[in-house]
Motif scaffolding. Structure first.
Motif, PDB file in Angstrom:
ATOM      1  N   GLY A  26       0.828  -1.201   0.000  1.00  0.00           N
ATOM      2  CA  GLY A  26       0.000   0.000   0.000  1.00  0.00           C
ATOM      3  C   GLY A  26       0.858   1.244   0.000  1.00  0.00           C
ATOM      4  N   ARG A  27       0.190   2.364   0.173  1.00  0.00           N
ATOM      5  CA  ARG A  27       0.876   3.657   0.151  1.00  0.00           C
ATOM      6  C   ARG A  27       1.062   4.135   1.593  1.00  0.00           C
ATOM      7  NH1 ARG A  27       2.399   7.063  -3.635  1.00  0.00           N
ATOM      8  NH2 ARG A  27       2.524   9.296  -3.232  1.00  0.00           N
ATOM      9  N   TYR A  28       2.280   4.590   1.898  1.00  0.00           N
ATOM     10  CA  TYR A  28       2.633   4.952   3.259  1.00  0.00           C
ATOM     11  C   TYR A  28       3.327   6.313   3.278  1.00  0.00           C
ATOM     12  CZ  TYR A  28       1.689   0.153   4.678  1.00  0.00           C
ATOM     13  OH  TYR A  28       1.084  -1.044   4.947  1.00  0.00           O
ATOM     14  N   ALA A  29       3.155   6.987   4.412  1.00  0.00           N
ATOM     15  CA  ALA A  29       3.968   8.164   4.699  1.00  0.00           C
ATOM     16  C   ALA A  29       5.219   7.664   5.416  1.00  0.00           C
ATOM     17  CB  ALA A  29       3.208   9.144   5.571  1.00  0.00           C
ATOM     18  N   VAL A  65      10.062   5.557  10.086  1.00  0.00           N
ATOM     19  CA  VAL A  65       8.677   5.282  10.486  1.00  0.00           C
ATOM     20  C   VAL A  65       7.811   5.218   9.235  1.00  0.00           C
ATOM     21  CG1 VAL A  65       6.664   6.176  11.719  1.00  0.00           C
ATOM     22  CG2 VAL A  65       8.953   6.405  12.724  1.00  0.00           C
ATOM     23  N   HIS A  66       7.012   4.156   9.124  1.00  0.00           N
ATOM     24  CA  HIS A  66       6.020   4.049   8.053  1.00  0.00           C
ATOM     25  C   HIS A  66       4.631   4.087   8.671  1.00  0.00           C
ATOM     26  CE1 HIS A  66       9.474   2.570   5.740  1.00  0.00           C
ATOM     27  NE2 HIS A  66       8.760   2.788   4.645  1.00  0.00           N
ATOM     28  N   LEU A  67       3.771   4.977   8.163  1.00  0.00           N
ATOM     29  CA  LEU A  67       2.379   5.076   8.610  1.00  0.00           C
ATOM     30  C   LEU A  67       1.473   4.997   7.391  1.00  0.00           C
ATOM     31  CD1 LEU A  67       2.674   7.935  11.253  1.00  0.00           C
ATOM     32  CD2 LEU A  67       2.068   5.553  11.728  1.00  0.00           C
ATOM     33  N   GLY A  75      -0.936   1.085  13.275  1.00  0.00           N
ATOM     34  CA  GLY A  75      -0.820   0.209  12.110  1.00  0.00           C
ATOM     35  C   GLY A  75       0.424   0.429  11.297  1.00  0.00           C
ATOM     36  N   GLY A  76       1.446   1.032  11.889  1.00  0.00           N
ATOM     37  CA  GLY A  76       2.667   1.307  11.159  1.00  0.00           C
ATOM     38  C   GLY A  76       3.825   0.466  11.640  1.00  0.00           C
TER      39      GLY A  76
END
Length: 653
Positions: free
Chosen positions: A439-442, A507-509, A490-491
């Motif tokens: 998916g797409r993450y910040a 960090v991935h969120l 959920g990161g």
């Protein structure tokens, strides 16, 4: 007539007779000596000795028989061997006596009953003797009472050792292991004749214990030993030397108490106490921040309001209008700073909502800049196209501060570069290191050019209370808290580091749709709405009263002021129809603004009320609405905000 000559044959016979008589005398003497020796031997036997015939008549016995039985010799001569036994023992003894006369030998254990009724445990053995064709039983009895007591003591001792919760092991003076109880097996496993010293996690300690015991001493204290499964255990050891009657060391014994669980519990208790202290410190910080915020917001309200009024008086073309504008901007930044401090110190949970992560990160960096040395350069790259993330802004703000503070600590002595990078990224497939779905993450990256983290510590970096910092620098909670917050959202958070080259946290969120709308260009401020209604203003700060009264007057309202709740309530009761709206501060002596509003609404339901506060733990917008109050206005506020809220509440009538 000459005398007759002796008969030679007669002389020879006499000589032979004399010789035979001499031999018989010598044999008799020898037999008497042997009988004397036998008598002496039987009398000196430690047990009882006896001889009786097939009818059970006692013929011989030693003095011990009389002493032990309590019967005199003439009494024994009239007794039968079975008279000294009763019950089942009597039947067993009778059976063994018959066995001796039948097969030549037998033995039995039984209770020997004395004349005074005492029962003494004895072991009896008997053999068959035949003299001139007549059968006799020669027997001996040994008192086994002490032996049986010793055996019982040993059995009880073994039972106690086997049922003991502690691990107990015995070894020779040389260290060869020869006995261990069940608890020892369960704790250390069976070690056979191996030296117990091999069980010690520290060989030097094992040698020290062994030398101390061999010298006849004892060793009591805590040590670490290797369990049967290879784990290192915390053991409280009591080891002693076993000495013989002469005082020489004959063996060694060790009593091992496993205190691993209690030590862990003690450590956990200590950790919980530290956590409680940390929570109490944070609570104290929050309380202190709240108190400061209340007073500071009142000061800011006066500065911001008066600067705003001055700007309106001067007009845009006045030479001083630029300076007043700078005051307004500085006041706005101060207001935002107070808001950040209060948000961070507030421990209550907040709902997650779609948030522009770049704004949260930028806000955190602004707050951080004032707290770290100027020798540390902050380089930030916050991409404008990062989508929204579903987060609790306060907790993510906490993560940003924790990561950046850690990075700053790593460069505290030398200075360096603190890098903060935020951008969007696509995970096309599940990455094992992240354990995140595609998916797409910040992606937020916080890096430093500090000392780095050693390889043996990198796997423990997110453990609670684990820290590589010097004592007093940190508690070891920051990274574990950050890890928990990111997981809750959920990161994932990962770390890479190289000693001497710095550390990077990533960090991935997960992003959510829709993205927050980009901020539109600020429009020219519209003229604030005005009115002519009658307002009662209540505040215990004279500067605030003077400022707000002037603001309301400029907006066209008729204003009456009070410096306390009690005076305001009395005024409303005496002139109930003279006021269209009440503006009251929350924190005032005697009666709070909420209590004043509640009292007013009881007497005049539906009256428009605005409750203002610089900071309060007891009221917020939701609680104000629930109390039936028209609006909640946080200090400091601008004239435009005040005017808008005023009209909203008044027009809602």
């Amino acid at each position: 007539m000459p005398p007759a000559q002796p008969d030679q044959d007669l002389l020879q016979r006499i000589a032979r007779l004399e010789a035979e008589l001499g031999a018989q005398r010598r044999a008799g003497d020898l037999m008497r000596a042997e009988l004397q020796i036998l008598e002496t031997a039987t009398q000196s036997l430690p047990g009882i000795f006896y001889l009786f015939d097939a009818t059970g008549k006692f013929l011989r016995w030693n003095r011990n028989f009389e002493t032990v039985s309590g019967y005199a010799g003439d009494e024994l001569a009239e007794m039968n061997p079975l008279d000294f036994f009763c019950g089942p023992d009597r039947e067993r003894v009778a059976s063994r006596i018959a066995e001796v006369f039948a097969s030549g030998r037998s033995s039995v254990e039984a209770e020997f009953v004395t004349k005074d009724g005492r029962r003494i445990d004895h072991y009896f053995t008997g053999v068959l003797a035949t003299i001139n064709g007549e059968a006799f039983l020669v027997g001996m009895g040994i008192d086994t009472s002490e032996l049986k007591r010793t055996e019982e003591t040993l059995r009880n001792f073994q039972l106690a050792v086997e049922s003991a919760a502690d691990a107990i092991g015995f070894s020779t003076r040389e260290g060869r292991h020869y006995y261990q109880n069940r608890a020892f097996d369960e704790l250390f496993g069976h070690i056979g004749e191996d030296p117990p010293a091999r069980l010690y996690a520290d060989e030097q300690t094992g040698r020290e214990v062994f030398r101390t015991l061999q010298a006849g001493g004892q060793w009591i204290g805590e040590t670490r030993m290797i369990g049967r499964d290879g784990r290192t255990l915390d053991i409280f050891l009591r080891a002693y030397a076993i000495k013989d009657p002469q005082g020489k060391v004959a063996g060694l014994v060790g009593v091992h108490t496993d205190i691993t669980a209690s030590k862990r519990a003690e450590e956990e208790k200590h950790e919980l106490e530290l956590r409680l202290q940390q929570a109490q410190r944070l609570e104290a910080v929050g309380t202190l921040a709240g108190g400061i915020a209340h007073d500071f917001n009142n000061i800011l309200a006066a500065i911001l309001g008066n600067a705003e009024m001055a700007a309106a008086e001067l007009g845009p073309g006045h030479p001083a209008s630029h300076l007043v504008g700078q005051v307004l901007q500085a006041s706005a930044r101060a207001r935002d700073l107070v808001h950040q401090i209060l948000t961070f110190s507030r421990q209550a949970d907040h709902e997650q909502r779609p948030v522009d992560l770049a704004g949260v990160v930028a806000e955190g960096l602004r707050l951080l800049r004032a707290t770290i040395p100027t020798t540390i350069e902050i380089r930030q790259t916050l991409a404008a196209d990062v989508g929204a993330v579903l987060v609790d802004p306060t907790r993510i703000h906490q993560v940003v501060l924790n990561l950046c503070t850690n990075a700053a600590h790593a460069m505290r002595g030398t200075g360096g570069v603190l890098g903060v990078d935020l951008r969007s990224t696509d995970l096309a497939s599940r990455e094992p290191d992240l354990d995140l779905p595609p998916g797409r993450y910040a992606r937020l990256t916080v890096s430093d050019t500090g000392l780095g983290i050693a390889a043996e510590s990198i796997d423990r970096i997110f453990e609670p209370y684990y820290t590589t910092k010097d004592k007093g620098v940190g508690t070891g909670l920051g990274l574990s808290v950050a890890h928990g917050i990111i997981k809750d959202h959920g990161g994932a958070i990962t770390v890479t580091s190289e000693v001497g080259r710095g550390t990077t946290f990533t960090v991935h969120l997960p992003q959510v749709a829709p993205r927050p709308a980009p901020a539109s260009a600020p429009e020219a401020e519209a003229a604030p709405p005005c009115g002519t209604e009658r307002i009662l203003l209540v505040d215990d700060e004279p500067a605030i009263v003077e400022l707000v009264e002037r603001m309301l007057g400029k907006l066209g309202y008729a204003v009456t002021t009070c410096d306390g709740s009690a005076a305001a309530l009395a005024l409303l009761r005496s002139r109930p129809e003279d006021f269209d709206l009440l503006i009251t501060d929350q924190t005032m002596p005697g009666m709070t603004g909420l209590a004043l509003a509640t009292a007013v609404l009881r007497e005049r339901p539906g009256m428009p009320i605005i409750l203002c506060s610089g900071y309060s733990e007891t009221v917020d917008e939701a609680s104000v609405r629930a109390a039936g109050i028209g609006a909640y206005l946080a200090k400091p506020y601008t004239r435009g905000e005040l005017a808008t809220v005023l009209r909203s509440v008044l027009d809602a009538r």
